[in-house]
Design a protein around this motif. Structure first.
Motif, PDB file in Angstrom:
ATOM      1  N   SER A  71       0.820  -1.214   0.000  1.00 28.75           N
ATOM      2  CA  SER A  71       0.000   0.000   0.000  1.00 28.75           C
ATOM      3  C   SER A  71       0.852   1.261   0.000  1.00 28.75           C
ATOM      4  CB  SER A  71      -0.906   0.020   1.241  1.00 28.75           C
ATOM      5  OG  SER A  71      -0.149   0.247   2.410  1.00 28.75           O
ATOM      6  N   GLY A  72       2.134   1.115   0.370  1.00 24.32           N
ATOM      7  CA  GLY A  72       3.028   2.270   0.446  1.00 24.32           C
ATOM      8  C   GLY A  72       3.147   2.855   1.839  1.00 24.32           C
ATOM      9  N   GLU A  73       2.386   2.305   2.795  1.00 20.86           N
ATOM     10  CA  GLU A  73       2.451   2.815   4.179  1.00 20.86           C
ATOM     11  C   GLU A  73       3.844   2.599   4.772  1.00 20.86           C
ATOM     12  OE1 GLU A  73       1.207   1.794   8.702  1.00 20.86           O
ATOM     13  OE2 GLU A  73       0.155   0.696   7.128  1.00 20.86           O
ATOM     14  N   VAL A  74       4.410   1.424   4.481  1.00 21.19           N
ATOM     15  CA  VAL A  74       5.753   1.078   4.973  1.00 21.19           C
ATOM     16  C   VAL A  74       6.712   1.074   3.791  1.00 21.19           C
ATOM     17  CG1 VAL A  74       7.130  -0.835   5.889  1.00 21.19           C
ATOM     18  CG2 VAL A  74       4.957  -0.238   6.974  1.00 21.19           C
ATOM     19  N   LYS A  75       7.881   1.650   3.977  1.00 17.20           N
ATOM     20  CA  LYS A  75       8.919   1.655   2.944  1.00 17.20           C
ATOM     21  C   LYS A  75       9.934   0.557   3.250  1.00 17.20           C
ATOM     22  CE  LYS A  75       7.449   5.468   0.861  1.00 17.20           C
ATOM     23  NZ  LYS A  75       6.129   5.551   1.518  1.00 17.20           N
ATOM     24  N   LEU A  76      10.483  -0.031   2.200  1.00 14.11           N
ATOM     25  CA  LEU A  76      11.419  -1.145   2.370  1.00 14.11           C
ATOM     26  C   LEU A  76      12.649  -0.769   3.169  1.00 14.11           C
ATOM     27  CD1 LEU A  76      11.591  -3.152  -0.970  1.00 14.11           C
ATOM     28  CD2 LEU A  76      11.348  -4.102   1.329  1.00 14.11           C
ATOM     29  N   LEU A  77      13.193   0.416   2.922  1.00 11.16           N
ATOM     30  CA  LEU A  77      14.484   0.764   3.502  1.00 11.16           C
ATOM     31  C   LEU A  77      14.417   1.832   4.589  1.00 11.16           C
ATOM     32  CD1 LEU A  77      16.675   0.664   0.266  1.00 11.16           C
ATOM     33  CD2 LEU A  77      16.289  -1.138   1.940  1.00 11.16           C
ATOM     34  N   ASP A  78      13.226   2.102   5.122  1.00 10.40           N
ATOM     35  CA  ASP A  78      13.105   3.058   6.243  1.00 10.40           C
ATOM     36  C   ASP A  78      13.708   2.461   7.496  1.00 10.40           C
ATOM     37  OD1 ASP A  78      11.942   4.903   4.703  1.00 10.40           O
ATOM     38  OD2 ASP A  78       9.944   4.789   5.596  1.00 10.40           O
TER      39      ASP A  78
END
Length: 229
Positions: A222-229
């Motif tokens: 959904s884009g709420e969580v980013k892979l590299l945050d």
């Protein structure tokens, strides 16, 4: 930083999404990583955004209504795949080694503990992932007459490198991780990969608890969580 392993489920050659393991109600996946639900396109998008591996469950194979293993093999050339095809025994595990980088042994479908022991005797631990499947607080295992604590003792004996704790009741809900379940397996924390219902807040909590890896699907796509945050 906690490692986020992207998740997709495949059904009839496309990625699908759903909640709480209700597989008959799954719909084509809408993801920020691709314009379609094509698994190869999604894998390419994930790789461009920093993914180094991904988890794929073949729902058709698990339900014995077909398979998507050629799609898996193609994705595995883009990103190493941790694959759940509903392994039942050592023979099935061996077959899937030709299609993916790591093969999951799920409690849901495993025929017997003896078959799991055979796999550990025959193959390197680097290619084996155990999935402790849990539904409504109980071990989900069609063929094993064991509870969670009994299965955990077997895991301690076999000493796998990677153990997925998958709360199927929480899949797709984004309601956070199962705290009671994590406590139950706390003494195996270094090996755990937590999955099922994870959201942004739960990732922060899990990292503070020392968890190194998580499986993440809905909130990532959904884009709420980013892979590299």
């Amino acid at each position: 930083m906690i490692k986020k392993i992207p998740v997709i489920d495949l059904k009839q050659h496309q990625a699908v999404s759903g909640k709480s393991g209700m597989r008959d109600k799954y719909q084509p996946l809408k993801t920020v990583f691709a314009k379609s639900a094509n698994p190869v396109e999604i894998a390419q998008g994930l790789k461009l955004n920093g993914a180094t591996e991904m988890y794929i469950a073949d729902l058709d194979l698990i339900e014995s209504v077909g398979h998507n293993i050629n799609d898996i093999k193609m994705v595995n050339t883009i990103l190493p795949v941790i694959f759940d095809g509903g392994v039942k025994n050592c023979e099935g595990f061996e077959f899937f080694l030709n299609y993916a980088y790591k093969i999951i042994i799920p409690t849901e479908t495993l025929e017997s503990i003896d078959e799991m022991r055979k796999i550990f005797e025959k193959y390197p631990k680097e290619r084996i992932v155990i999935s402790v499947d849990v539904k409504n607080g109980e071990l989900l295992a069609k063929h094993l007459n064991l509870n969670l604590s009994e299965f955990k003792e077997i895991l301690k004996e076999l000493d796998p490198n990677d153990i997925i704790i998958l709360d199927i009741s929480s899949v797709g809900t984004e309601r956070g991780y199962n705290k009671k379940l994590l406590e139950e397996f706390g003494d195996l924390k270094e090996k755990l990969i937590i999955g099922g219902g994870l959201n942004k807040d739960s990732l922060v909590e899990l990292e503070s608890l020392g968890i190194k890896k998580v499986l993440i699907g809905t909130s990532l796509h959904s884009g709420e969580v980013k892979l590299l945050d």
